[in-house]
Design a protein around this motif. Structure first.
Motif, PDB file in Angstrom:
ATOM      1  N   THR A  26       0.833  -1.203   0.000  1.00 40.35           N
ATOM      2  CA  THR A  26       0.000   0.000   0.000  1.00 40.35           C
ATOM      3  C   THR A  26       0.868   1.254   0.000  1.00 40.35           C
ATOM      4  O   THR A  26       0.626   2.196  -0.768  1.00 40.35           O
ATOM      5  N   VAL A  27       1.874   1.270   0.854  1.00 39.06           N
ATOM      6  CA  VAL A  27       2.775   2.419   0.925  1.00 39.06           C
ATOM      7  C   VAL A  27       3.521   2.603  -0.391  1.00 39.06           C
ATOM      8  O   VAL A  27       3.641   3.724  -0.906  1.00 39.06           O
ATOM      9  N   GLY A  32       3.915   5.267  -6.127  1.00 40.04           N
ATOM     10  CA  GLY A  32       3.903   5.040  -7.570  1.00 40.04           C
ATOM     11  C   GLY A  32       4.472   3.708  -8.005  1.00 40.04           C
ATOM     12  O   GLY A  32       4.579   3.443  -9.208  1.00 40.04           O
ATOM     13  N   LEU A  33       4.830   2.832  -7.060  1.00 42.37           N
ATOM     14  CA  LEU A  33       5.403   1.529  -7.391  1.00 42.37           C
ATOM     15  C   LEU A  33       4.323   0.453  -7.252  1.00 42.37           C
ATOM     16  O   LEU A  33       3.913   0.107  -6.134  1.00 42.37           O
ATOM     17  N   ARG A  34       3.872  -0.062  -8.388  1.00 48.83           N
ATOM     18  CA  ARG A  34       2.806  -1.066  -8.400  1.00 48.83           C
ATOM     19  C   ARG A  34       3.332  -2.503  -8.469  1.00 48.83           C
ATOM     20  O   ARG A  34       2.647  -3.424  -8.059  1.00 48.83           O
ATOM     21  N   ASN A  35       4.533  -2.657  -9.019  1.00 44.36           N
ATOM     22  CA  ASN A  35       5.036  -4.003  -9.289  1.00 44.36           C
ATOM     23  C   ASN A  35       6.158  -4.357  -8.321  1.00 44.36           C
ATOM     24  O   ASN A  35       7.336  -4.332  -8.668  1.00 44.36           O
ATOM     25  N   VAL A  36       5.783  -4.706  -7.096  1.00 41.49           N
ATOM     26  CA  VAL A  36       6.771  -5.007  -6.063  1.00 41.49           C
ATOM     27  C   VAL A  36       6.521  -6.354  -5.378  1.00 41.49           C
ATOM     28  O   VAL A  36       7.365  -6.804  -4.594  1.00 41.49           O
ATOM     29  N   LEU A 190      14.747   3.869  -1.624  1.00 42.06           N
ATOM     30  CA  LEU A 190      13.512   4.345  -0.993  1.00 42.06           C
ATOM     31  C   LEU A 190      13.346   3.803   0.430  1.00 42.06           C
ATOM     32  O   LEU A 190      12.328   4.060   1.069  1.00 42.06           O
ATOM     33  N   LEU A 191      14.333   3.071   0.924  1.00 44.07           N
ATOM     34  CA  LEU A 191      14.163   2.355   2.186  1.00 44.07           C
ATOM     35  C   LEU A 191      13.774   3.269   3.342  1.00 44.07           C
ATOM     36  O   LEU A 191      12.806   3.002   4.059  1.00 44.07           O
ATOM     37  N   ASP A 192      14.519   4.344   3.560  1.00 42.11           N
ATOM     38  CA  ASP A 192      14.254   5.204   4.721  1.00 42.11           C
ATOM     39  C   ASP A 192      12.856   5.816   4.646  1.00 42.11           C
ATOM     40  O   ASP A 192      12.130   5.863   5.655  1.00 42.11           O
ATOM     41  N   GLU A 193      12.486   6.278   3.464  1.00 43.18           N
ATOM     42  CA  GLU A 193      11.174   6.902   3.303  1.00 43.18           C
ATOM     43  C   GLU A 193      10.052   5.889   3.495  1.00 43.18           C
ATOM     44  O   GLU A 193       9.065   6.158   4.189  1.00 43.18           O
ATOM     45  N   VAL A 194      10.202   4.724   2.904  1.00 43.74           N
ATOM     46  CA  VAL A 194       9.180   3.682   3.029  1.00 43.74           C
ATOM     47  C   VAL A 194       9.078   3.215   4.473  1.00 43.74           C
ATOM     48  O   VAL A 194       7.981   2.965   4.984  1.00 43.74           O
ATOM     49  N   LEU A 195      10.195   3.117   5.141  1.00 43.69           N
ATOM     50  CA  LEU A 195      10.200   2.682   6.539  1.00 43.69           C
ATOM     51  C   LEU A 195       9.361   3.618   7.403  1.00 43.69           C
ATOM     52  O   LEU A 195       8.531   3.171   8.214  1.00 43.69           O
ATOM     53  N   ALA A 196       9.541   4.919   7.228  1.00 43.04           N
ATOM     54  CA  ALA A 196       8.781   5.894   8.014  1.00 43.04           C
ATOM     55  C   ALA A 196       7.297   5.849   7.670  1.00 43.04           C
ATOM     56  O   ALA A 196       6.439   5.836   8.566  1.00 43.04           O
TER      57      ALA A 196
END
Length: 242
Positions: A26-27, A32-36, A190-196
């Protein structure tokens, strides 16, 4: 040249171990990342705990008879050599091209990975010797099982390079989280941003769930409208239900 494997801070591992792959998708979608989400990555044991680690990538290509032989297992470029390069805490992510009639790893290779401290094995292919693999204690996400060895349908070519696994582009040192819903990739940059964002999203959804269990209706709650956002912020600030 193989890309150097980087460590992942233990605090990040602890934090992501408490965040579901559903929340992460969801995050990432909001970014903008749909394919993860790696298609076909199903845990072989429904009791497996969530695993977090940096991706250590391995790549197979279609079998070619002069290369895909039992003798190739002794080559300097082999799954055996790749395993010896895996650092503790990594997650082995294997591009098996979705092939389901050749098991890429069996119990001996998985046992060695476990001894080296590898956190998990994730592949869009299958494994063999399933009873023995389960007995190693190595968490595995895959498409299923097959008795034939990898060389019956695949040729191993390299490790620690960009791959595709389950339709997802995976680069060495991206971060992978795997749980009962499958395996999800977080791009390293994107790790730090996604983590928060994921930590906040998980907290919000836990609060919403408590409201639902208390009988609240969904409209205006999920997602929260301005009133419920204010109630949630008050809950966070006061440590109790607003």
């Amino acid at each position: 040249m193989a890309i150097e494997s980087l460590p992942l801070d233990s605090a990040i591992v602890r934090t992501l171990s408490n965040i579901s792959t559903a929340t992460l998708t969801t995050v990432l979608l909001k970014k903008g990342l749909r394919n993860v989400w790696m298609r076909g990555t199903i845990p072989i044991d429904d009791q497996q705990t969530r695993q977090v680690g940096r991706a250590f990538t391995l790549r197979f290509v279609p079998a070619r008879e002069d290369l895909a032989t039992p003798e190739s297992w002794s080559s300097p470029i082999s799954t055996r050599a790749a395993i010896e390069a895996m650092p503790p805490g990594c997650i082995a992510v294997v591009d098996a091209m979705g092939v389901t009639d050749a098991g890429i790893f069996g119990d001996i290779l998985c046992s060695r990975m476990k001894k080296r401290g590898v956190a998990a094995l994730i592949t869009d292919g299958v494994v063999r010797d399933i009873q023995g693999v389960s007995g190693t204690g190595l968490p595995v996400w895959c498409r299923g099982v097959a008795a034939p060895p990898s060389v019956a349908g695949l040729t191993f070519v390299n490790w620690q390079e960009p791959i595709g696994c389950g339709g997802v582009a995976v680069f060495p040192n991206d971060v992978v989280v795997a749980d009962a819903d499958g395996a999800v990739l977080i791009p390293a940059k994107l790790l730090d941003e996604v983590l928060a964002l994921a930590t906040e999203q998980e907290q919000l959804e836990n609060w919403i769930m408590s409201e639902v269990e208390g009988g609240a209706a969904l409209p205006g709650l999920y997602p929260p409208n301005a009133e419920n956002k204010a109630r949630y912020e008050a809950f966070k600030a006061g440590g109790k239900k607003a």
